[in-house]
Design a protein around this motif. Structure first.
Motif, short mmCIF file in Angstrom:
data_model
loop_
_atom_site.label_atom_id
_atom_site.label_comp_id
_atom_site.label_asym_id
_atom_site.label_seq_id
_atom_site.Cartn_x
_atom_site.Cartn_y
_atom_site.Cartn_z
N ALA A 11 0.83 -1.21 0.00
CA ALA A 11 0.00 0.00 0.00
C ALA A 11 0.87 1.26 0.00
CB ALA A 11 -0.93 0.00 1.20
N LYS A 12 1.95 1.21 0.78
CA LYS A 12 2.87 2.35 0.83
C LYS A 12 3.60 2.52 -0.50
CE LYS A 12 4.75 3.26 4.76
NZ LYS A 12 4.23 4.63 5.05
N VAL A 13 3.99 1.41 -1.11
CA VAL A 13 4.65 1.46 -2.41
C VAL A 13 3.72 2.10 -3.45
CG1 VAL A 13 5.53 0.07 -4.34
CG2 VAL A 13 6.21 -0.48 -1.99
N ILE A 14 2.48 1.69 -3.46
CA ILE A 14 1.51 2.23 -4.41
C ILE A 14 1.32 3.73 -4.19
CG2 ILE A 14 -0.95 2.22 -5.02
CD1 ILE A 14 -0.87 -0.84 -4.56
N GLU A 15 1.28 4.13 -2.94
CA GLU A 15 1.16 5.55 -2.62
C GLU A 15 2.37 6.33 -3.14
OE1 GLU A 15 1.62 8.36 1.31
OE2 GLU A 15 0.80 6.35 1.58
N ARG A 16 3.56 5.80 -2.91
CA ARG A 16 4.78 6.49 -3.33
C ARG A 16 4.93 6.50 -4.86
NH1 ARG A 16 7.92 7.05 1.33
NH2 ARG A 16 6.32 7.57 2.88
N ALA A 17 4.38 5.51 -5.52
CA ALA A 17 4.49 5.43 -6.98
C ALA A 17 3.85 6.63 -7.67
CB ALA A 17 3.88 4.13 -7.49
N GLN A 18 2.94 7.29 -6.98
CA GLN A 18 2.27 8.45 -7.57
C GLN A 18 3.21 9.64 -7.70
OE1 GLN A 18 -1.55 9.14 -5.54
NE2 GLN A 18 -1.56 6.98 -4.96
N THR A 19 4.28 9.66 -6.91
CA THR A 19 5.18 10.81 -6.93
C THR A 19 6.66 10.45 -7.06
OG1 THR A 19 5.24 10.79 -4.50
CG2 THR A 19 3.61 12.23 -5.56
N SER A 20 7.03 9.19 -6.89
CA SER A 20 8.43 8.81 -6.91
C SER A 20 8.72 7.79 -8.01
CB SER A 20 8.83 8.20 -5.55
OG SER A 20 10.14 7.65 -5.62
N PRO A 21 9.82 7.99 -8.76
CA PRO A 21 10.20 6.99 -9.76
C PRO A 21 10.78 5.72 -9.14
CG PRO A 21 11.80 8.77 -9.71
CD PRO A 21 10.68 9.18 -8.80
N LYS A 22 11.06 5.76 -7.83
CA LYS A 22 11.59 4.59 -7.12
C LYS A 22 10.72 4.31 -5.89
CE LYS A 22 16.38 5.26 -8.63
NZ LYS A 22 17.79 5.40 -8.20
N PRO A 23 9.49 3.88 -6.11
CA PRO A 23 8.55 3.75 -4.98
C PRO A 23 8.93 2.70 -3.95
CG PRO A 23 7.62 2.80 -6.98
CD PRO A 23 8.86 3.53 -7.39
N ILE A 24 9.56 1.60 -4.37
CA ILE A 24 9.97 0.57 -3.40
C ILE A 24 11.10 1.09 -2.53
CG2 ILE A 24 10.96 -1.73 -3.14
CD1 ILE A 24 9.44 -2.59 -5.63
N VAL A 25 12.04 1.77 -3.14
CA VAL A 25 13.15 2.36 -2.38
C VAL A 25 12.62 3.39 -1.39
CG1 VAL A 25 15.24 3.76 -2.54
CG2 VAL A 25 14.81 1.96 -4.23
N SER A 26 11.70 4.23 -1.87
CA SER A 26 11.12 5.26 -1.01
C SER A 26 10.37 4.66 0.16
CB SER A 26 10.18 6.15 -1.83
OG SER A 26 9.58 7.13 -1.02
#
Length: 206
Positions: free
Chosen positions: A42-57
């Protein structure tokens, strides 16, 4: 699209399906650190909206190490090879991608390098998207004016916005985590939106 001479592609989640790499990283992070998988995803999906590296973020929030990238888990999308083969008969094909060293060899291993005229990868160039310099390097080496080029990529932030700024035509392909990002302002809007690689045929009449 009548004046187009070059079509530039991103690699990850554009020509190459990275789903298995993402899944492996999520599995190793959650199982190895006793993190609830659903919560992390869920956090990865949220970060994917603004970050090119959502898993890292997302991993940074937990203070955990991110596993090394597994190029061996990458695969071409089913339509990639035929697409490049067909397009290369009419257009010059280029790559503008944030990749580590060895991009040309990986494209060779995928058996598609023969259709590609120019590879501009961040590791070799020392500059990464969304920096406009990597796009300018590509255009200079291609001897191509911005208005004669198309950029096809999955990320609004890394691909569409900088290509728009430099004057290229833009195609946003909604694949991978990049599909979760949306243009927020008018200057972020792609010229065209597609959901699969073969939709490009309708845009350029191949």
């Amino acid at each position: 699209m009548n004046k187009i001479k070059w079509i530039f592609f991103d690699i990850g989640s554009t020509l190459v399906d990275e789903s298995a790499v993402y899944e492996n990283r999520i599995k190793e992070i959650t199982q190895g650190n006793n993190i609830d998988r659903n919560e992390f995803v869920a956090k990865v999906i949220e970060r994917a909206q603004t970050s090119p590296k959502p898993i890292v973020s997302a991993a940074e929030d937990y203070g955990v190490k991110v596993p090394a990238w597994r190029h061996d888990l990458e695969v071409l999308y089913p339509d990639t090879k035929e697409l490049l083969q067909r397009l290369s008969q009419k257009y010059k094909i280029g790559i503008i991608a944030n990749q580590d060293f060895g991009t040309e060899q990986r494209l060779t291993d995928f058996n598609v390098y023969q259709y590609i005229n120019l590879v501009i990868a961040s590791a070799e160039e020392g500059v990464a998207k969304p920096d406009l310099r990597i796009f300018q390097i590509a255009l200079d080496r291609a001897n191509c004016k911005p208005e004669e080029a198309v950029m096809v990529g999955d990320r609004i932030d890394n691909d569409i916005i900088p290509a728009n700024k430099i004057g290229m035509k833009t195609v946003w392909i909604r694949q991978g985590f990049g599909a979760l990002s949306e243009p927020q302002m008018i200057d972020e809007a792609p010229g065209f939106i597609i959901d699969k690689l073969t939709d490009i045929y309708k845009l350029i009449g191949v």
